[in-house]
Scaffold this motif. Structure first.
Motif, PDB file in Angstrom:
ATOM      1  N   TYR A 817       0.959  -1.066  -0.041  1.00 42.55           N
ATOM      2  CA  TYR A 817       0.050  -0.002  -0.130  1.00 42.55           C
ATOM      3  C   TYR A 817       0.929   1.315  -0.046  1.00 42.55           C
ATOM      4  N   LEU A 818       0.914   2.016  -1.182  1.00 42.49           N
ATOM      5  CA  LEU A 818       1.921   3.060  -1.464  1.00 42.49           C
ATOM      6  C   LEU A 818       1.175   4.372  -0.911  1.00 42.49           C
ATOM      7  N   PRO A 819       1.624   4.942   0.126  1.00 42.77           N
ATOM      8  CA  PRO A 819       1.065   6.310   0.775  1.00 42.77           C
ATOM      9  C   PRO A 819       0.957   7.267  -0.315  1.00 42.77           C
ATOM     10  N   ASP A 820      -0.152   7.874  -0.233  1.00 40.73           N
ATOM     11  CA  ASP A 820      -0.142   8.863  -1.293  1.00 40.73           C
ATOM     12  C   ASP A 820       0.828  10.272  -1.104  1.00 40.73           C
ATOM     13  N   SER A 821       1.384  10.240   0.179  1.00 42.05           N
ATOM     14  CA  SER A 821       2.354  11.186   0.496  1.00 42.05           C
ATOM     15  C   SER A 821       3.712  10.843   0.072  1.00 42.05           C
ATOM     16  N   MET A 822       3.971   9.638  -0.341  1.00 46.35           N
ATOM     17  CA  MET A 822       5.107   9.202  -0.903  1.00 46.35           C
ATOM     18  C   MET A 822       5.835   9.878  -1.929  1.00 46.35           C
ATOM     19  N   SER A 823       7.149  10.132  -1.797  1.00 44.07           N
ATOM     20  CA  SER A 823       7.926  10.864  -2.709  1.00 44.07           C
ATOM     21  C   SER A 823       9.257   9.896  -2.604  1.00 44.07           C
ATOM     22  N   ALA A 824       9.741   9.537  -3.738  1.00 38.38           N
ATOM     23  CA  ALA A 824      11.176   9.075  -3.660  1.00 38.38           C
ATOM     24  C   ALA A 824      11.849   8.974  -5.082  1.00 38.38           C
ATOM     25  N   ILE A 825      13.309   9.201  -4.836  1.00 38.42           N
ATOM     26  CA  ILE A 825      14.093   9.196  -6.224  1.00 38.42           C
ATOM     27  C   ILE A 825      15.161   7.969  -5.834  1.00 38.42           C
ATOM     28  N   ASP A 826      15.393   7.234  -6.967  1.00 52.12           N
ATOM     29  CA  ASP A 826      16.450   6.366  -6.702  1.00 52.12           C
ATOM     30  C   ASP A 826      17.149   6.204  -8.055  1.00 52.12           C
ATOM     31  N   LEU A 827      18.294   6.586  -7.974  1.00 56.18           N
ATOM     32  CA  LEU A 827      19.155   6.747  -9.339  1.00 56.18           C
ATOM     33  C   LEU A 827      20.310   6.010  -9.198  1.00 56.18           C
ATOM     34  N   SER A 828      20.173   5.093  -8.197  1.00 60.67           N
ATOM     35  CA  SER A 828      21.418   4.267  -7.733  1.00 60.67           C
ATOM     36  C   SER A 828      22.074   3.162  -8.844  1.00 60.67           C
ATOM     37  N   SER A 829      23.161   2.819  -8.827  1.00 64.76           N
ATOM     38  CA  SER A 829      23.854   1.728  -9.575  1.00 64.76           C
ATOM     39  C   SER A 829      23.699   2.225 -10.949  1.00 64.76           C
ATOM     40  N   ASN A 830      24.250   3.316 -11.231  1.00 65.14           N
ATOM     41  CA  ASN A 830      24.200   3.985 -12.654  1.00 65.14           C
ATOM     42  C   ASN A 830      25.814   4.289 -12.777  1.00 65.14           C
ATOM     43  N   LYS A 831      25.812   5.285 -14.055  1.00 66.14           N
ATOM     44  CA  LYS A 831      27.348   5.752 -14.122  1.00 66.14           C
ATOM     45  C   LYS A 831      27.147   7.241 -14.124  1.00 66.14           C
ATOM     46  N   PHE A 832      26.297   7.903 -13.141  1.00 63.73           N
ATOM     47  CA  PHE A 832      26.204   9.144 -13.075  1.00 63.73           C
ATOM     48  C   PHE A 832      27.466   9.553 -12.593  1.00 63.73           C
ATOM     49  N   GLN A 833      27.972  10.915 -13.054  1.00 60.51           N
ATOM     50  CA  GLN A 833      28.922  11.667 -12.848  1.00 60.51           C
ATOM     51  C   GLN A 833      28.578  13.169 -12.386  1.00 60.51           C
ATOM     52  N   LEU A 849      15.683   9.073  -0.862  1.00 57.01           N
ATOM     53  CA  LEU A 849      16.845   9.449  -1.864  1.00 57.01           C
ATOM     54  C   LEU A 849      17.937   8.544  -2.094  1.00 57.01           C
ATOM     55  N   ASN A 850      18.518   8.128  -3.131  1.00 57.69           N
ATOM     56  CA  ASN A 850      19.343   6.985  -3.434  1.00 57.69           C
ATOM     57  C   ASN A 850      20.096   7.417  -4.286  1.00 57.69           C
ATOM     58  N   LEU A 851      21.300   7.907  -4.337  1.00 56.59           N
ATOM     59  CA  LEU A 851      22.292   8.196  -5.120  1.00 56.59           C
ATOM     60  C   LEU A 851      23.449   7.129  -5.423  1.00 56.59           C
ATOM     61  N   SER A 852      23.403   6.094  -4.549  1.00 59.46           N
ATOM     62  CA  SER A 852      24.585   5.394  -4.307  1.00 59.46           C
ATOM     63  C   SER A 852      25.060   4.755  -5.452  1.00 59.46           C
ATOM     64  N   ASN A 853      26.386   4.316  -5.495  1.00 60.98           N
ATOM     65  CA  ASN A 853      27.007   3.367  -6.436  1.00 60.98           C
ATOM     66  C   ASN A 853      26.827   4.241  -7.781  1.00 60.98           C
ATOM     67  N   ASN A 854      27.396   5.163  -7.776  1.00 62.30           N
ATOM     68  CA  ASN A 854      27.749   6.166  -9.226  1.00 62.30           C
ATOM     69  C   ASN A 854      29.075   6.691  -9.124  1.00 62.30           C
ATOM     70  N   ASN A 855      29.449   7.505  -9.706  1.00 68.20           N
ATOM     71  CA  ASN A 855      30.646   8.439 -10.007  1.00 68.20           C
ATOM     72  C   ASN A 855      30.370   9.853  -9.450  1.00 68.20           C
ATOM     73  N   ILE A 856      29.643  10.112  -8.619  1.00 68.19           N
ATOM     74  CA  ILE A 856      29.480  11.438  -8.288  1.00 68.19           C
ATOM     75  C   ILE A 856      30.577  11.977  -7.672  1.00 68.19           C
ATOM     76  N   THR A 857      30.804  13.238  -7.956  1.00 73.53           N
ATOM     77  CA  THR A 857      31.856  13.971  -7.231  1.00 73.53           C
ATOM     78  C   THR A 857      31.331  15.239  -6.131  1.00 73.53           C
ATOM     79  N   GLY A 858      32.534  15.878  -5.769  1.00 75.18           N
ATOM     80  CA  GLY A 858      32.130  17.366  -5.241  1.00 75.18           C
ATOM     81  C   GLY A 858      31.761  17.013  -3.898  1.00 75.18           C
ATOM     82  N   HIS A 859      31.095  17.992  -3.285  1.00 75.17           N
ATOM     83  CA  HIS A 859      30.786  18.233  -1.854  1.00 75.17           C
ATOM     84  C   HIS A 859      29.125  17.825  -1.732  1.00 75.17           C
ATOM     85  N   ILE A 860      28.812  17.265  -0.499  1.00 79.04           N
ATOM     86  CA  ILE A 860      27.440  16.986  -0.342  1.00 79.04           C
ATOM     87  C   ILE A 860      26.768  18.447  -0.050  1.00 79.04           C
ATOM     88  N   PRO A 861      25.991  18.685  -0.867  1.00 79.62           N
ATOM     89  CA  PRO A 861      25.170  20.078  -0.608  1.00 79.62           C
ATOM     90  C   PRO A 861      24.588  20.252   0.686  1.00 79.62           C
TER      91      PRO A 861
END
Length: 1003
Positions: A817-833, A849-861
């Motif tokens: 049962y997916l809550p109507d208030s649910m918002s989620a972004i999963d871009l993990s396990s790709n090759k984002f830079q 929010l899942n951005l894990s397992n990519n090639n992201i650089t820089g600081h955590i905003p």
């Protein structure tokens, strides 16, 4: 002694007086020309016994004859003449079985002395109101109601300036060019105006408040608009006012003058709002009050108890709250009382015992729902709102046992607890009982089986327990609708074939611990609804069961049992009227049984079906929802499922073994709202024609073998909320959006485990509006594909909940049962830079929010700290550097935080949730320091765990998490509605389904 002359004069005078008396006592015959006009009028129609609906209807014109004894038209049935002139002044042919047409050449309009004309309740075959009606200029009363007139009301009707009563109700008429203002300006003597169903399509002019002689104003279903002039409530003679079924009409009730003469008031199905004023009690003559389905709110005034002449009161479907005032017990004339579908709380007042004349009582459905809360938030300035005490509570009061005349008792969907009292059996006139969806416990009292007149008994979704014999219910010979589902009952199937059992139309026996199909069903040939969900029925479906309700059954649910097969599998399931068939979560093997052509919803998920989808599904012209998920089906996806997408709204083939391309010929009339083809072996590209499915809300193609680029063209779908493409072969760069409206309604996107590259899509982060602003219009706590359809006698509402798998809290979680208030972004396990853009902090409703397992650089905003709803943040296995922003400590709901295997350095933030994370959240970052790591940050002492929370701090966090459970914890909390569940209403009775968690696996 009088003189002879005096006697002669006296006798002459007496003779003259006698002659005058004789002459004056003889009523003149009707005029020949008027008699001829009446006979011509009679001959222009035929007598048809179906042309009038009144039980008092009779063919009045049959008495119109020319024989000597009946040649005087003034003596004819329905004809009234002036005693002085003999002219026809009244013609009452209402409910006279007249069938035919009428036009301007009709001889009716030769009767120019008519003052009263009644042609109501006949059939004039969509005739226009003839313009020659102006010839009847002396009319004071004109009644053409419910006689199938059509077209525009002629302007000539304005010439009838003597009219005191005008009734055009129940016809397909439009006010048109005549205009409501013109009508009122010309017909200034009106005392009664009845225009029900006439299309006025305008606001009401203020001039109406000047009609001081107006007694009746009936404007139901007229497409009235704007605000109702409150001055009309001040009219000194007004006794009858009905504005019902004008949803675009707004207004409020002003202060009421003392001893107002109003007798009947109906504002039902309008947009009237506000509170009932305390002066409402000045309607002391009021007998009938119907304000159901408006926008009234607040508490009921105590002065309601002053309306001692009321015998009908309907306040249902509003937002009244707080306890029902005890003064309601003063209204001893009540026969009908409906307080249902509000937000009343507290116990049912004991003063209700005084309402001994009650025949109908409904206090049902007073639980606060999320839709009401959202609406209230737009109406009042909420600073504190306690929702824990909404709904009527306590036990079923003993005061109800005084209602010895009651036939209908509805208390469903409240918080009533305790047992059903034994005295219920003393209310011997009861025909309908609805106690479902409460917290009632204990056994069903034996006394209930003494209610010999009982036709309907709904006790489902409570906590009733005990062992009952089915034959106890079968002894109630008038019982045709029985619902016991969703309790802790055990029904003993001791009765065999019973030809004397009542003929059930609705029978709900889910979760009743049945171990076999009850034998009494063999004689049930009128069933329309049968539910045997969640029992312990094993083995095969017997051959005789195929004859149960063979021509009448529309809904059949056998889900969550241990059924394996049909004893004798027919070529097509034999129920010729079947529209909903559910056999979910059983042990069926082999091919898919063929549904009948009438099927609308076919749910056969979670079995062990094999083989291909049969071609017969291509012949299902009315199919709205098809769920064959979690089986072993193979082969191709039938192209007809695409061709039928005009009607098909829900297609769920998840977790099978289909190995083919997705059909690609979706048309512009595509009506799909939910499509789940995940966990198969689908190949090729995502078909571009899916862009035609503009109603699509949920698209899950995850865990397949799709080889394609990011489908940015799906951004044109205005309703798309969920897009899941995880674990495929997506590749390439996510480009820039072509318009700011792309993916405007998107709340969940999962592109994980693909081969996408390039920078993170920062331009999309800037335009994903639904992740920034909450949707306050939703009436459901869950995302679902809502479909509804009507059949003969029933209205079905279907809620297909959106089931997804999301990586959350360190593991894959299945959201049934997916809550109507649910918002989620999963871009993990790709090759984002590249870097994480600051714009991501604008997505304040994001919870995962899942951005894990990519090639992201820089600081955590630091802007990530603005996403205060975050529950899970995974940035692990990238190339991030710098410090962890202290601003992230503002995220109070954060349960999972992972930044492992990056190049981070410096102190770990302290406070709030950060004091709860373990070492593995930070491993692989050798230059990080501080708690919980053993490495300190320049302090020779090893950092210790934080001190325990004080009581005030503890209360603060408990409060926050308490709200999280209420507002976001629906995945494991209270379940409202049914997954593939139904609400249905018969023409007279309603059945609303609302189940709690203990039943969620059976729906």
């Amino acid at each position: 002694m009088g003189s002879p002359l005096y006697l002669s004069i006296s006798i002459s005078l007496l003779n003259l007086l006698l002659l005058f008396f004789l002459v004056s006592s003889v009523r003149p015959l009707c005029h020949p020309d008027e008699r001829s006009a009446l006979l011509q009028f009679k001959e222009s129609f035929v007598i048809n016994n179906s042309a009038s609906s009144s039980p008092d209807a009779h063919a009045k014109t049959e008495s119109w004859k020319l024989e000597r004894e009946s040649g005087d038209c003034c003596s004819w049935d329905g004809v009234e003449c002036d005693n002085g002139t003999g002219h026809v002044t009244g013609l009452n042919l209402g409910s006279s079985y007249l069938y035919g047409s009428i036009d301007s050449s009709s001889s009716l309009f030769h009767l120019v002395h008519l003052q009263r004309l009644n042609l109501a309740d006949n059939v004039f075959e969509n005739s226009k109101v003839p313009s020659e009606v102006r010839n009847l200029s002396r009319l004071t009363s004109l009644d053409l109601s419910y006689s199938e007139f059509s077209g525009q009301i002629p302007s000539e009707i304005l010439e009838l300036s003597e009219l005191e009563l005008l009734d055009l109700s129940g016809n397909s008429l439009k006010l048109g060019k005549t205009g409501f203002s013109s009508l009122l300006e010309k017909l200034t003597k009106l005392q009664g105006l009845y225009l029900t169903d006439v299309r006025i399509s305008s606001s009401l002019p203020n001039i109406l408040a000047n009609f001081s002689s107006l007694k009746a104003l009936i404007l139901s279903n007229c497409d009235l608009r704007g605000e109702f002039p409150t001055g009309i409530f001040e009219l000194p003679a007004l006794q009858f006012l009905s504005l019902r079924s004008n949803p675009k009409l707004t207004g409020y009730l002003p202060d009421i003058q003392s001893n107002h003469p109003l007798l009947k008031l109906s504002l039902a199905n309008t947009s009237f709002l506000g509170q009932l004023p305390e002066s409402f009690g000045n309607f002391k003559s009021l007998e009938f009050l119907d304000i159901n389905n408006c926008h009234f709110s607040g508490k009921l005034p105590c002065s309601l108890g002053n309306l001692t002449k009321l015998n009908y009161l309907d306040l249902s479907f509003n937002s009244f709250w707080r306890p029902i005032p005890p003064s309601v017990g003063n209204l001893k004339q009540f026969m009908t009382l409906d307080f249902s579908s509000n937000n009343f709380s507290g116990e049912i007042p004991s003063s209700i015992a005084n309402l001994t004349q009650l025949v109908y009582l409904s206090l049902a459905n007073n639980n606060f729902d999320r839709g009401t809360l959202s609406w209230l938030g737009t109406q009042i300035n909420l600073t504190y709102l306690d929702l824990t005490n909404t709904g009527l509570s306590g036990k079923i009061p003993s005061a109800l046992k005084n209602l010895t005349q009651i036939t209908t008792l509805y208390l469903w969907s409240n918080r009533l607890e305790g047992q059903i009292p034994p005295w219920i059996g003393n209310l011997t006139k009861l025909t309908e009982i609805k106690f479902q969806e409460n917290i009632l416990s204990g056994p069903i009292p034996e006394s209930i089986f003494k209610l010999e007149n009982l036709e309907l008994l709904y006790l489902h979704d409570n906590q009733l327990n005990g062992i009952l014999k089915l034959d106890s219910f079968l002894e109630l010979k008038y019982l045709t609708r029985l619902q016991l589902s969703g309790n802790n009952l055990s029904l003993l199937n001791t009765v065999g074939i019973n030809a004397t059992a009542p003929k059930f139309k609705i029978l709900g026996l889910a979760l009743c611990n049945l171990s076999e199909f009850p034998d009494f069903l063999r004689s049930q040939d009128e069933l329309g609804f049968l539910e045997l969900t969640g029992n312990n029925i094993h083995g095969q479906i017997p051959k005789w069961f195929l004859r149960v309700g063979k021509e009448t059954l529309q809904y059949l649910n056998l889900g969550f049992n241990f059924l394996t097969r049909f004893e004798e599998l027919p070529v097509v399931l034999p129920w010729t009227s079947l529209e909903v068939f559910k056999l979910r979560s059983n042990m069926f093997r082999g091919p898919l049984p063929h549904p009948p052509p009438s099927i609308v919803n076919y749910a056969f998920s979670n079995n062990s079906l094999s083989g291909e989808i049969p071609p017969i599904l291509c012949n299902l012209s009315f199919l709205v929802a098809l769920d064959l998920s979690d089986n072993n089906l193979t082969g191709m996806l039938p192209r007809c499922l695409v061709n039928q997408s005009d009607y098909l709204k829900v297609l769920n083939l998840r977790n099978n073994r289909f190995a083919c391309a997705i059909p690609s010929t979706y048309t512009k009339s595509c009506g799909l709202r939910m499509m789940d083809l995940s966990q198969n072996q689908l190949k090729g590209r995502i078909p571009r024609s899916l862009a035609h499915c503009t109603k699509l809300e949920f698209l899950n193609l995850g865990n397949n073998l799709i080889n394609d680029t990011f489908p940015s063209w799906l951004g044109t779908l205005p309703e798309l909320k969920v897009l899941i493409l995880r674990a495929n072969g997506l590749h390439g760069v996510i480009g820039k959006p072509q318009a700011k409206s792309e993916f405007s309604n998107l709340q969940i996107i999962d592109l994980s485990d693909n081969s996408l590259r390039g920078k993170l899509p920062s331009e999309y982060f800037s335009i994903w509006v639904a992740m920034k602003l909450a949707n306050t219009n939703s009436l459901s706590p869950y995302m679902n594909a809502h479909t509804s359809f009507q059949t003969s006698g029933y209205e079905w509402s279907n809620y297909d909940n959106l089931k997804v798998i999301l990586a959350n809290k360190g593991r894959d979680l299945v959201y049934e049962y997916l809550p109507d208030s649910m918002s989620a972004i999963d871009l993990s396990s790709n090759k984002f830079q590249g870097e994480i853009p600051e714009a991501i902090g604008d997505l304040k409703l994001t919870r995962v929010l899942n951005l894990s397992n990519n090639n992201i650089t820089g600081h955590i905003p630091s802007s990530l700290g603005e996403i205060t709803n975050l529950e899970s943040l995974d940035l692990s296995r990238n190339k991030l550097l710098g410090e962890i922003p202290q601003h992230l400590a503002n995220i109070n709901f954060l349960e999972v935080f992972k930044v492992s295997y990056n190049n981070l350095e410096g102190p770990i933030p302290r406070g709030a949730q950060f004091d709860t994370f373990n070492n593995d959240s930070y491993e692989g970052n050798s230059r990080l320091c501080g708690y919980p790591l053993l490495k300190n940050c320049g302090n020779p002492k090893v950092l210790q765990p934080p001190p325990p929370l004080t009581s005030k701090e503890d209360e603060g966090i408990s409060f926050k998490f308490g709200w999280k459970i209420v507002l976001t914890g629906y995945g494991v909390g209270l379940i409202i509605g049914l997954s593939h569940g139904y609400n249905f209403t018969t023409r007279k009775h309603e059945w609303f389904v609302k189940v709690v968690r203990k039943w969620q696996r059976f729906v």
